[in-house]
Design an enzyme around this catalytic site. Structure first.
Site: not given
Lengths: 341, 341
Positions: B48-49, B122, B180, B182, B190, B310
């Site tokens: 998604s990034h 960002h 991280d 949201a 997403d 992670g």
């Protein structure tokens, strides 16, 4: 049916609790701090950390060798923005009280500071720990780990404590914005209250000793465990709390605490960390920080969130300060019994 | 059916993305930083990034006057533990890159430091912002606010951004522990992926423009909003993120961003804050911090949590570094189109 309510002033309640703490081995300065902490939770309607917790305090103090109520915390000026505190197996509240001014001075000078407390026992409401920093104009975050009570995401055995965190920030024209939350889906104190009142829990809150879902609070308390809030996200936050309260401070993880040879022990000799930020270092040429906190609170209210974090506590507090702190007859009987015990 | 996969090395992908950024107005240093950031997300399987976000980057760069890709951030040494950054309406990634070394020096000296970035845009994965600090032995937390996309708890109108936060800590014998999340129940990226793929959302994720629950990602994106994760708890965390990223840094709340006169604008000129802690100031006489992080990770794995925060990212990264970053033919066509656009 006994439903008579007695209203005590904050000082009356704190004095009474102070006497109980002293009777059970706390030196007068520690007794006073714990009593005011517990009375403040009751005043604010945070019942799970109010007078209800006195049973746990007394049980804990009677668990021989578990907590040292007379411990003198060792406060160490570790670096320009870092205070280390060894609570020496005493309560966290006096350890933090002893480090508070140094922490604020460091945050004011540096812009940021850490207070890292280890070997401490915490039974209070975490919101009360951060609020005084916001009253001094600071942003404060705090974290505590405790005894294993929460299973990791998808796991079968409790590893995390209920690992609360708290946040406080000054706010223009109103008391500071303060909230705390357990990273379990429910606070342990609230499970205890449900058990005492014979109420079932909602599904999705706890598991029994075999890791099976249950709505019976007694089964959660008897070898079972709670789930983290927000599934994997809450579990990640709880892991972060362990790191900030054990690895960082140099103390125990929740899973390393074993009270089994100390019947009656309720607390855990774990840790607490606080991060302090002086918002005056950040605002630059833009409007005052506290005013901006009011702005966002206004936006949130306008968008339809009726109760903001801390609103209920402030309403209870205002009522308590006006007409006294309401205590039922059975609560007063309970305090009588602790005074006689 | 096109399913041919091409494997690019990290540098090959970054070079290609860098060319696209330059073609769309980024100076070479900014283009390089953004390209490496985006390629790193793709490498780590944070799709998604990753390359998927290039459409947004290009659209954003074409939205005249919205973001200034050539802005030179102003980095201000505000106090011994506080770095202020004015990104001057540029991207956040170069602003943070410019402040990173000063922040680390401050945290090493003081034990704690803040980097407060304002007026920044960002679009990256927040985990990539905190990871380099942990590689330098620091604990790092970071927060970002953005454009209104999340309704407060029980509210009817979007006020919060998806307001992610990230945490990183060094870990013995393994790469840093980094996560991280949201503070919305789902990341905005997403939802965009679900919309693109025509998949329905789970219930409880979003509302439509009238505040009614919906499972249609298009309705969430078209004037609707997401819900915070963990009900009132996630909403409180999102409020904290607003305070740390706007009130503290001296910038915009998500609700104050209005891109409506800039068609194609995707980002928000809001803020980002980082809290850095040097764990070497806290460990006292006890074992090394990074070893203790490994301990708690071990406890969590032993308790049955199979995938730690992670883990998935590190597995993807290892595969990508070994055999290259897999890109489907349609993705390569898409990059072709951006190069031609």
């Amino acid at each position: 049916m006994k439903s008579h309510i007695t209203y005590l002033s904050f000082d009356e309640l704190a004095d009474r609790l102070c006497g109980i703490f002293q009777r059970h081995g706390c030196p007068s300065n520690v007794a006073r701090l714990l009593a005011e902490n517990c009375a403040a939770a009751e005043r604010d309607g945070a019942h799970s950390h109010g007078v209800f917790r006195m049973r746990d305090y007394v049980s804990n103090l009677k668990a021989d060798g578990w907590v040292d109520p007379a411990a003198t915390p060792v406060i160490e000026d570790a670096s320009p923005g870092f205070v280390r505190v060894d609570a020496r197996n005493g309560f966290a509240v006096p350890a933090l009280a002893g480090a508070r001014d140094l922490g604020i001075r460091k945050a004011r000078h540096n812009g940021a500071a850490v207070i890292a407390i280890r070997n401490s026992h915490h039974l209070g409401a975490l919101s009360l720990d951060v609020e005084p920093f916001a009253e001094e104009g600071m942003i404060a975050l705090s974290f505590i780990n405790s005894s294993p009570a929460v299973v990791p995401y998808g796991g079968h055995t409790a590893v995390f404590g209920t690992n609360p965190f708290a946040f406080a920030a000054p706010r223009a024209g109103e008391p500071p914005l303060v909230f705390d939350m357990a990273t379990s889906v429910m606070a342990h104190g609230d499970v205890q209250i449900a058990a005492r009142e014979g109420r079932a829990l909602e599904p999705g809150i706890g598991v029994d000793a075999e890791g099976r879902p249950t709505t019976d609070p007694a089964k959660v308390l008897d070898g079972g465990a709670l789930l983290p809030f927000g599934a994997h996200k809450g579990a990640a936050i709880s892991l972060m709390v362990e790191i900030l309260c054990a690895a960082l401070v140099g103390g125990n993880f929740s899973a390393e605490v074993d009270p089994s040879r100390h019947p009656g022990a309720v607390t855990a000799n774990t840790g607490q960390s606080l991060l302090l930020i002086d918002p005056r270092k950040g605002r630059g040429a833009l409007p005052d920080f506290a005013g901006r906190v009011s702005d966002i609170v206004g936006y949130v209210r306008d968008a339809g969130q009726q109760r903001l974090p801390g609103d209920r506590r402030l309403r209870h507090r205002a009522q308590s300060m006006k007409r006294g702190i309401p205590l039922g007859a059975e609560v007063l009987d309970f305090l009588d019994s602790l005074e006689a015990a």
